[in-house]
Motif scaffolding. Structure first.
Motif, PDB file in Angstrom:
ATOM      1  N   PHE A  44       0.851  -1.193   0.000  1.00 41.11           N
ATOM      2  CA  PHE A  44       0.000   0.000   0.000  1.00 41.11           C
ATOM      3  C   PHE A  44       0.885   1.242   0.000  1.00 41.11           C
ATOM      4  N   ALA A  45       0.411   2.277  -0.677  1.00 37.84           N
ATOM      5  CA  ALA A  45       1.098   3.564  -0.672  1.00 37.84           C
ATOM      6  C   ALA A  45       0.086   4.647  -1.005  1.00 37.84           C
ATOM      7  N   GLY A  46       0.347   5.844  -0.522  1.00 34.24           N
ATOM      8  CA  GLY A  46      -0.548   6.955  -0.835  1.00 34.24           C
ATOM      9  C   GLY A  46      -0.547   7.997   0.261  1.00 34.24           C
ATOM     10  N   LYS A  47      -0.890   9.218  -0.134  1.00 33.77           N
ATOM     11  CA  LYS A  47      -0.967  10.329   0.803  1.00 33.77           C
ATOM     12  C   LYS A  47      -2.421  10.740   1.001  1.00 33.77           C
ATOM     13  N   ALA A  48      -2.732  11.184   2.196  1.00 36.37           N
ATOM     14  CA  ALA A  48      -4.029  11.817   2.473  1.00 36.37           C
ATOM     15  C   ALA A  48      -3.790  13.313   2.580  1.00 36.37           C
ATOM     16  N   HIS A  49      -4.712  14.113   2.066  1.00 32.19           N
ATOM     17  CA  HIS A  49      -4.570  15.566   2.197  1.00 32.19           C
ATOM     18  C   HIS A  49      -4.452  15.912   3.678  1.00 32.19           C
ATOM     19  N   PRO A  50      -3.569  16.854   4.020  1.00 31.26           N
ATOM     20  CA  PRO A  50      -3.384  17.195   5.435  1.00 31.26           C
ATOM     21  C   PRO A  50      -4.660  17.594   6.164  1.00 31.26           C
ATOM     22  N   ALA A  51      -5.677  18.059   5.408  1.00 35.07           N
ATOM     23  CA  ALA A  51      -6.942  18.446   6.041  1.00 35.07           C
ATOM     24  C   ALA A  51      -7.945  17.298   6.067  1.00 35.07           C
ATOM     25  N   ASP A  52      -7.588  16.153   5.508  1.00 35.69           N
ATOM     26  CA  ASP A  52      -8.507  15.014   5.413  1.00 35.69           C
ATOM     27  C   ASP A  52      -8.226  14.048   6.557  1.00 35.69           C
TER      28      ASP A  52
ATOM     29  N   ALA B  81     -10.188  11.770   7.834  1.00 39.59           N
ATOM     30  CA  ALA B  81     -10.652  10.407   7.562  1.00 39.59           C
ATOM     31  C   ALA B  81      -9.639   9.650   6.720  1.00 39.59           C
ATOM     32  N   GLY B  82      -9.075  10.328   5.719  1.00 35.64           N
ATOM     33  CA  GLY B  82      -8.066   9.688   4.887  1.00 35.64           C
ATOM     34  C   GLY B  82      -6.826   9.319   5.684  1.00 35.64           C
ATOM     35  N   GLN B  83      -6.404  10.216   6.590  1.00 37.12           N
ATOM     36  CA  GLN B  83      -5.253   9.910   7.439  1.00 37.12           C
ATOM     37  C   GLN B  83      -5.561   8.766   8.390  1.00 37.12           C
ATOM     38  N   GLY B  84      -6.837   8.683   8.801  1.00 37.88           N
ATOM     39  CA  GLY B  84      -7.241   7.575   9.662  1.00 37.88           C
ATOM     40  C   GLY B  84      -7.116   6.233   8.961  1.00 37.88           C
ATOM     41  N   LEU B  85      -7.406   6.200   7.653  1.00 36.93           N
ATOM     42  CA  LEU B  85      -7.251   4.958   6.886  1.00 36.93           C
ATOM     43  C   LEU B  85      -5.794   4.516   6.850  1.00 36.93           C
TER      44      LEU B  85
ATOM     45  N   LEU C 257       2.593  -9.302   9.484  1.00 33.75           N
ATOM     46  CA  LEU C 257       3.915  -8.726   9.388  1.00 33.75           C
ATOM     47  C   LEU C 257       4.621  -9.193   8.109  1.00 33.75           C
ATOM     48  N   GLY C 258       5.033  -8.240   7.275  1.00 40.51           N
ATOM     49  CA  GLY C 258       5.694  -8.581   6.018  1.00 40.51           C
ATOM     50  C   GLY C 258       4.742  -9.016   4.931  1.00 40.51           C
ATOM     51  N   LYS C 259       3.441  -9.111   5.256  1.00 44.01           N
ATOM     52  CA  LYS C 259       2.424  -9.509   4.256  1.00 44.01           C
ATOM     53  C   LYS C 259       1.594  -8.300   3.823  1.00 44.01           C
ATOM     54  N   ILE C 260       1.433  -7.357   4.756  1.00 42.75           N
ATOM     55  CA  ILE C 260       0.783  -6.072   4.477  1.00 42.75           C
ATOM     56  C   ILE C 260       1.831  -4.996   4.744  1.00 42.75           C
TER      57      ILE C 260
ATOM     58  N   ILE D  51      -4.319   0.949   8.359  1.00 45.65           N
ATOM     59  CA  ILE D  51      -3.550  -0.033   7.596  1.00 45.65           C
ATOM     60  C   ILE D  51      -2.181  -0.256   8.239  1.00 45.65           C
ATOM     61  N   TYR D  52      -1.572   0.824   8.710  1.00 46.20           N
ATOM     62  CA  TYR D  52      -0.282   0.713   9.388  1.00 46.20           C
ATOM     63  C   TYR D  52      -0.411  -0.194  10.617  1.00 46.20           C
ATOM     64  N   GLU D  53      -1.442   0.021  11.416  1.00 47.20           N
ATOM     65  CA  GLU D  53      -1.623  -0.779  12.637  1.00 47.20           C
ATOM     66  C   GLU D  53      -1.844  -2.248  12.303  1.00 47.20           C
TER      67      GLU D  53
END
Length: 855
Positions: free
Chosen positions: A540-548, A550-554, A568-571, A558-560
């Motif tokens: 996975f890769a991508g940026k969320a707008h700094p004002a978004d 909900a996008g940053q929450g996604l 681990l190592g699969k996602i 995914i990170y968690e």
């Protein structure tokens, strides 16, 4: 006297710039480094890498910085290397042969305005899809030899650089660009001074420096307000892409639109077509209107001229995605323009409203663009349809499907930029030698079937290995720096399996993109990714707008999940998605996954880039994939909605993805023959390349723009501009006359059969209708038709049929219209009679959208 232990004054440091002294043999490299041609001609990068691999890596593949930092002695030594010099000469010869071709004078010329351009990760003037598309478009305009120029901004900081904290929270870092180290040049006037464009902002002026990016044969001009001529508040106009508040946004859009046109005037550039790529550039037509009015035209005459030479491309599928400005803020910066145009403030701001007289409605840039451009286009077939619905309120009296002025051109990608060197080699070996000049020819692409399966498989393995080498080299240090726990980071790197089926998901993190969909059932997903017989991993890769938020929450979610032991190592989440990382992903993964909420993906192009590299798509039938999907050449989630509740629909779509992975995709990928590859998988790859790729190149996209829009616009422009704009002025006068008498046109008499009066008609029976209309001396200036509509299962009304009535008699101002009405099928319908202005010189009815309905 005691001697002091130290005695030193403070130095008055003076900044000096030390330029690398490039040997004569390498002078051509300076010219090439300052032309983005190198971004799609891989041999240039290969040469720089050969000259000094470590430096090429350290300067992030920036050729200007590379030549500037190259050690003098090493440059001299390389200049004595006959093989290196021969390669330089060969590349420069190819470059000059390309550059010396004159533009095609048979095709219309175009000036293109856009807020962002993705040409290379080296030049940070882009954020995402819109910019990447614009960059590809400019490159193809060069390759196709179009008389073309473009206008944008030179951002001091551009879009942000992304890192993740130890908790997975996105951190936005704004890093200033150092302009002298970039592949750009100052645009100079005849006296050798940098060109400055003075842009009026109501009661003061903003001064923008002009820079130039050479993109092959095309010039991209960039405006820069970060200079000493401007106040602190105005220097920041070009600091950040999509940054700041709404006041900064309107200042940016004034600079792009009005400033862009003033720039073209100052440079003496006069193109046939002005193409506004998104509503950000809409105010270009304000300045153009002012110029024509100041030349002696009336406002209505100027509007005819501007409309017939303007195209607006919309990339947004929902009204909320457009830019709206409160009347007070809009007036603060645009209040002086009505007087310049000779119209009232209410008339001016009304051009940006769906309902011009609604004082509470905000000014919308997209609505203004629709009202000042002859044609509007979406960026895929479905998005064109969505855009007709979205803009329908602007042209009242017509149903969405009747909007002839709203079309589409499906987005494509610049094949030479996004195709890996390895695949370029395959195509050069097996395809027609002129395939780059004929990219839309499916017969040429079908030559992929002649490529041995092993060669396709080995090409894919090479690129996959490059991707994982890149991840391990580029991301391990960053992960250790920002995310702590070295043992966990080492474990992630060790668990990455270059032999596993690898699926990529990379794009802007907005909620409608549904990055979370894969994680709807974590237990089922854990079983899939931990099946030892079918190893699989997701990038996975991508940026969320700094004002978004909900996008940053996604991203955080995914990170968690990726840190859980079973994943681990699969996602894996890869930080700072930019063009460099995008190139690795779209060439190295096995499957490109896209899961937007339908129909919110206007087009999408990352999957098209993947196509060129033998990567197979798994996507919702939305945007370009609705048109592109072919059975046996990828996988699709249906576009049909089963549930109105979005959460339920998400659960169903997630289950469909799991099922496809378990029952089709993984078994197919691992159905290996004795040579170690899956013949079925290679067949899917070949089908994808042969049947889909030729339809999604930027060459095809640009050709479509000429066929559908540029050529018709230029032809009509020539007609209206001839003889000192005679036809444009005639049309304006005719419209004024019709408008002045429109409300007085009336029905004198009406004759219908009794069944039609009662509204109880028989299917298959022909009914006769006659209307006598008093046209108030307009001389056959109206049309008359019977419109039948029906309601679909969602309660929306649609056109069933339109039956024109013909003029059968004329007595003075009285026109008799007669026609027949036949309903071939039984059912419940509605009917009404529509009157509209008609003139053979109009491009379509929406150009003069006056409508009267009668029963």
């Amino acid at each position: 006297m005691r001697i002091q232990a130290s005695n030193a004054n403070t130095p008055n440091w003076r900044e000096i710039s030390v330029r690398s002294s490039v040997p004569a043999a390498f002078e051509p490299l300076n010219e090439i480094a300052h032309n983005m041609w190198w971004t799609w001609n891989n041999e240039v990068g290969h040469l720089f890498n050969e000259m000094d691999p470590q430096l090429w890596h350290d300067v992030q593949q920036n050729p200007v910085l590379f030549l500037g930092r190259m050690n003098h002695d090493k440059l001299q030594a390389l200049a004595a290397d006959e093989k290196i010099v021969a390669k330089v000469n060969k590349i420069y010869k190819e470059f000059r042969a390309y550059m010396d071709v004159k533009p095609d004078s048979k095709r219309p010329s175009v000036a293109y305005l856009c807020m962002e351009y993705g040409l290379s990760h080296v030049l940070k003037i882009y954020s995402g899809g819109l910019g990447i598309l614009a960059g590809d478009y400019v490159k193809e305009a060069s390759d196709s030899n179009i008389d073309f120029c473009a206008v944008g901004f030179l951002y001091r900081f551009g879009y942000f650089t992304q890192t993740l904290s130890m908790e997975g929270q996105q951190v936005a870092n704004y890093e200033a660009q150092v302009f002298p180290t970039l592949p750009i040049e100052r645009e100079l006037d005849e006296n050798g001074n940098q060109v400055v464009v003075d842009v009026p902002y109501n009661n003061y002026t903003v001064h923008a420096l002009v820079w130039r990016v050479n993109v092959g044969r095309v010039k991209l001009y960039l405006l820069d307000t970060d200079n000493d001529m401007n106040s602190e508040y105005d220097r920041s106009i070009t600091h950040a892409l999509y940054g700041g508040d709404w006041e900064n946004r309107i200042k940016q859009e004034i600079l792009l639109g009005i400033g862009g046109v003033l720039l073209l005037k100052k440079l003496g550039i006069n193109k046939d077509i002005i193409h506004c790529n998104e509503g950000h550039a809409a105010l270009a037509n304000v300045q153009r209107l002012v110029d024509y009015v100041e030349s002696g035209m009336t406002f209505n005459e100027a509007l005819e001229v501007v409309r017939t030479s303007s195209l607006y491309t919309v990339h947004t599928p929902v009204p909320a995605g457009h830019d709206y400005f409160d009347e007070g803020l809009f007036g603060k910066y645009m209040g002086q323009y009505p007087a310049k145009l000779g119209i009232s403030w209410d008339e001016f701001i009304g051009m940006g409203r769906v309902n011009p007289d609604d004082k509470g409605e905000r000014f919308c840039m997209s609505t203004f663009a629709c009202n000042t451009c002859s044609w509007v286009n979406g960026v895929s077939w479905l998005h064109g349809k969505v855009s007709k619905d979205m803009f329908n309120g602007i042209w009242k009296g017509y149903f969405p499907e009747e909007l002839d002025n709203v079309g589409y051109v499906t987005n494509g990608v610049h094949m030479p930029t996004w195709t890996a060197s390895e695949w370029k080699g395959v195509y050069a070996k097996y395809f027609d030698k002129k395939h780059l000049a004929d990219q839309s020819n499916q017969k040429i692409w079908e030559s992929i079937y002649n490529v041995p399966d092993e060669e396709v498989w080995n090409t894919r393995l090479q690129l996959k290995a490059k991707l994982f080498d890149y991840i391990k080299k580029e991301f391990k240090a960053d992960w250790l720096k920002h995310q702590g726990d070295p043992s966990r980071i080492v474990s992630i790197v060790e668990k990455i399996n270059p032999n596993a089926l690898t699926i990529g998901f990379a794009r802007r993190f907005a909620t409608y993109k549904r990055a979370h969909l894969l994680f709807s059932d974590l237990d089922r997903l854990a079983k899939i990714v931990n099946n030892p017989n079918y190893p699989i991993q997701f990038l996975f890769a991508g940026k969320a707008h700094p004002a978004d938020g909900a996008g940053q929450g996604l991203i955080k979610k995914i990170y968690e999940i990726s840190r859980r032991p079973e994943f681990l190592g699969k996602i894996i989440f890869l930080e700072n998605y930019d063009m460099k990382l995008a190139r690795r992903l779209v060439t190295g993964v096995d499957i490109w996954m896209n899961t937007p909420t339908r129909p919110l993906e206007a087009s999408g192009t990352s999957g098209e880039k993947a196509l060129m590299n033998g990567v197979v798509n798994l996507s919702v039938l939305d945007g370009w994939w609705l048109e592109g999907y072919r059975e046996g050449a990828g996988w699709a989630l249906t576009e049909k909605r089963t549930f109105q509740n979005q959460d339920q629909q998400d659960q169903l779509d997630a289950a469909t993805i799991y099922s496809l992975l378990e029952n089709e995709i993984l078994p197919l990928y691992y159905a290996r023959n004795s040579k170690g590859y899956s013949e079925g998988w290679i067949r899917t790859v070949k089908n994808s390349i042969a049947q889909i790729a030729p339809h999604y190149t930027m060459k095809r996209q640009l050709d479509d723009y000429f066929t559908k829009f540029y050529c018709p616009l230029a032809e009509r422009r020539q007609d209206l501009f001839a003889n000192n704009y005679k036809k444009a002025k005639d049309i304006a006068a005719w419209k004024e006359l019709v408008a002045s008498r429109w409300n007085d046109i009336k029905v004198v008499s009406c004759e219908k059969e009794e069944d039609m009066v009662k509204g109880d008609v028989l299917s298959g029976k022909t009914y006769h209708v006659k209307y006598v209309i008093d046209e108030q001396g307009l001389d056959d200036a109206v049309g008359f038709e019977l419109v039948t509509i029906f309601k679909d299962e969602d309660g929306r009304e649609h056109i069933n049929k339109v039956e024109p009535l013909e003029v059968t008699k004329r007595e003075g101002n009285l026109y008799t219209f007669e026609g027949t009405h036949v309903m071939p099928t039984a059912g419940s319908f509605k009917v009404a009679y529509r009157m509209y202005p008609k003139n053979a010189d109009l491009p379509h009815r929406q150009d003069f959208c006056y409508v009267k309905w009668f029963n």
